[in-house]
Design an enzyme around this catalytic site. Structure first.
Site, mmCIF file in Angstrom:
data_model
loop_
_atom_site.group_PDB
_atom_site.id
_atom_site.type_symbol
_atom_site.label_atom_id
_atom_site.label_comp_id
_atom_site.label_asym_id
_atom_site.label_seq_id
_atom_site.Cartn_x
_atom_site.Cartn_y
_atom_site.Cartn_z
ATOM 1 C CD GLU A 1 -3.083 -0.315 0.027
ATOM 2 O OE1 GLU A 1 -3.127 0.062 -1.162
ATOM 3 O OE2 GLU A 1 -3.669 -1.333 0.440
ATOM 4 C CG HIS A 2 -0.092 4.883 0.522
ATOM 5 N ND1 HIS A 2 -0.509 6.043 -0.076
ATOM 6 C CD2 HIS A 2 -1.137 4.454 1.280
ATOM 7 C CE1 HIS A 2 -1.748 6.324 0.320
ATOM 8 N NE2 HIS A 2 -2.154 5.371 1.134
ATOM 9 C CB THR A 3 4.509 0.235 -2.546
ATOM 10 O OG1 THR A 3 3.352 -0.534 -2.870
ATOM 11 C CG2 THR A 3 4.921 -0.030 -1.117
ATOM 12 C CG ASP B 1 -6.298 2.129 -7.722
ATOM 13 O OD1 ASP B 1 -5.671 1.249 -7.099
ATOM 14 O OD2 ASP B 1 -6.670 3.186 -7.205
ATOM 15 C CG LEU C 1 -13.773 -2.066 -2.549
ATOM 16 C CD1 LEU C 1 -14.995 -2.972 -2.516
ATOM 17 C CD2 LEU C 1 -12.541 -2.824 -2.060
ATOM 18 C CB SER C 2 -10.325 0.631 -7.555
ATOM 19 O OG SER C 2 -9.293 1.295 -8.125
ATOM 20 C CB SER C 3 -15.870 3.244 -7.720
ATOM 21 O OG SER C 3 -15.520 4.381 -6.975
HETATM 22 C C1 GLA Z 1 -5.125 4.836 -4.183
HETATM 23 C C2 GLA Z 1 -4.343 5.167 -5.454
HETATM 24 C C3 GLA Z 1 -3.365 4.049 -5.793
HETATM 25 C C4 GLA Z 1 -2.497 3.664 -4.589
HETATM 26 C C5 GLA Z 1 -3.367 3.454 -3.348
HETATM 27 C C6 GLA Z 1 -2.538 3.234 -2.119
HETATM 28 O O1 GLA Z 1 -5.963 3.740 -4.410
HETATM 29 O O2 GLA Z 1 -5.209 5.370 -6.539
HETATM 30 O O3 GLA Z 1 -2.563 4.423 -6.897
HETATM 31 O O4 GLA Z 1 -1.507 4.643 -4.370
HETATM 32 O O5 GLA Z 1 -4.232 4.550 -3.115
HETATM 33 O O6 GLA Z 1 -1.805 2.060 -2.206
#
Ligand code: GLA
Length: 396
Positions: free
Chosen positions: A37-39, A178, A133-135
């Site tokens: 995460e945040h990598t 995402d 969840l990346s909508s």
């Molecule tokens: C959001 C960003 C991703 C990622 C995450 C954290 O979802 O869109 O690119 O940085 O945060 O891992």
């Protein structure tokens, strides 16, 4: 089932626009990130899975190709119809509105040399909005496919184009995770992405485990500004570490030893941010190895370590997420749990025994309800295929 759902979206398209002639349906999934995460914007490693929660767009041409005409977009979720002259799309500026995502994508397509043809679009999504969840990536990728309407664009360019739409129009300096997983997801697999080379490998997860996402149902206002701040803090860490180790170009390049030696010369907060990223990158590799060995206990432990690092070093968790993680860890059958996505709300992801899922769902929902007076949604995370055109054989 698949054919039925597709014909339903086509039926609704016909009702809305009067005809379903030439209609095609495109799908792009949401994701849950297992670890890493945040990598991604530090050019490191991530391990997401594409979900069966997805955004579907039904589309058909609405006018003379390359001639004057409208692009119309209807969102079922917003119950809102918007329309523009196709020729005007390139000049629009962000409106802080859901349409920023499709417009941003249209502008990137124009920049990449594609024309935007007059078309009608109907958006249906099963990815809960604002849930982490990346909508937004699911909307971007499905819009790109719908506006391309079959014109070829290689998968990596598609993911990068959608990331640029998020940077340039939605204004979030996000990493590639995402959009990449929405394009490259695969059934039954997690995908380990190298965010520097932009290559990936599929990681088959061991049997005897499953993943469940639990939605805090909150998205704290801080999320956008804090994200930008973290990106800036990581850049500050790189600048500081570079003074001692000039070969370092991103936190991906920093070894634990280098960080230890450079940390005293960094501001304390910046050093903690860097420590999260450096240790998190290592955890992705260890998690993949543990998964290959079927070491479920270690996999669970790494998830919890990831959460603690996000909670204390990266400071992107919140009371609701911490409560869900701590509650999950006390439930029988759970191997590990952590926040997933950007943070400040959204979801946790929990790794558990398949036979424990029903009880887990009941117990965690009850505890959360007592604590926050909100019923959290619980989603089974079934690793699913990446984006594409939906045809009758595909699951929907
Ligand atoms: C959001 C960003 C991703 C990622 C995450 C954290 O979802 O869109 O690119 O940085 O945060 O891992």
């Amino acid at each position: 089932m698949a054919g039925l759902a597709e014909s339903l979206v086509k039926d609704d398209f016909r009702k809305l626009y009067g005809s379903a002639e030439g209609v095609r349906v495109f799908r792009a999934p949401g994701r849950v990130n297992l670890i890493g995460e945040h990598t991604d914007y530090n050019l490191g490693f991530v391990l997401p899975v594409a979900l069966d929660l997805a955004t579907y767009i039904a589309t058909a041409p609405s006018g003379v190709p390359s001639g004057p005409g409208k692009v119309r977009i209807y969102s079922e979720f917003r119950k809102e119809m918007r329309e523009w002259n196709a020729a005007d799309l390139g000049a629009l500026t962000p409106a802080r509105h859901w349409t920023d995502y499709p417009i941003g994508v249209a502008q990137e397509l124009l920049r990449a040399g594609f024309t935007i043809e007059p078309a009608n679009l109907l958006i249906r999504s099963t990815v809960p909005e604002g849930s982490g969840l990346s909508s937004s990536a699911a909307l971007e990728v499905s819009t790109a496919l719908a506006l391309l309407a079959g014109r070829p664009l290689d998968p990596l360019s598609l993911a990068r184009l959608c990331q640029r739409a998020e940077h340039n129009f939605a204004g979030i300096p996000c990493g590639i995770m995402d959009q990449y997983i929405s394009v490259f997801g695969r059934e039954h697999s997690a995908v380990e992405i190298d965010c520097r080379s932009l290559g990936h490998r599929f990681v088959e997860l061991p049997s005897g485990i499953t993943f469940v996402a639990v939605n805090t149902m909150v998205k704290h206002a801080l999320a956008g500004s804090a994200y930008k701040q973290r990106v800036a803090e990581c850049a500050a860490a790189v600048a500081g570490i570079k003074e001692k180790f000039p070969e370092v170009e991103s936190l991906r390049d920093v070894s634990p030893e280098q960080l230890e030696s450079a940390a005293p010369s960094l501001p304390a907060v910046v050093a903690r941010r860097a420590r999260h990223v450096v240790t998190e990158d290592a955890r992705v590799g260890r998690y993949v190895e543990a998964s290959a060995r079927g070491d479920l206990a270690l996999m669970g432990k790494l998830l919890v370590e990831s959460h603690r690092s996000l909670q204390h070093d990266y400071e992107v968790s919140c009371a609701e997420l911490d409560f869900l993680v701590d509650t999950a860890l006390a439930i029988d059958g759970v191997f590990g749990s952590r926040m997933t996505g950007g943070g400040f709300g959204g979801c946790t992801v929990t790794m558990l025994r398949p036979d424990a899922v029903a009880r887990f769902g009941d117990q965690i929902a009850r505890a959360y309800q007592v604590q926050f007076h909100v019923t959290p949604q619980v989603y089974a995370c079934r690793p699913s295929a990446g984006a594409g055109e939906v045809n009758d054989r595909e699951d929907f």
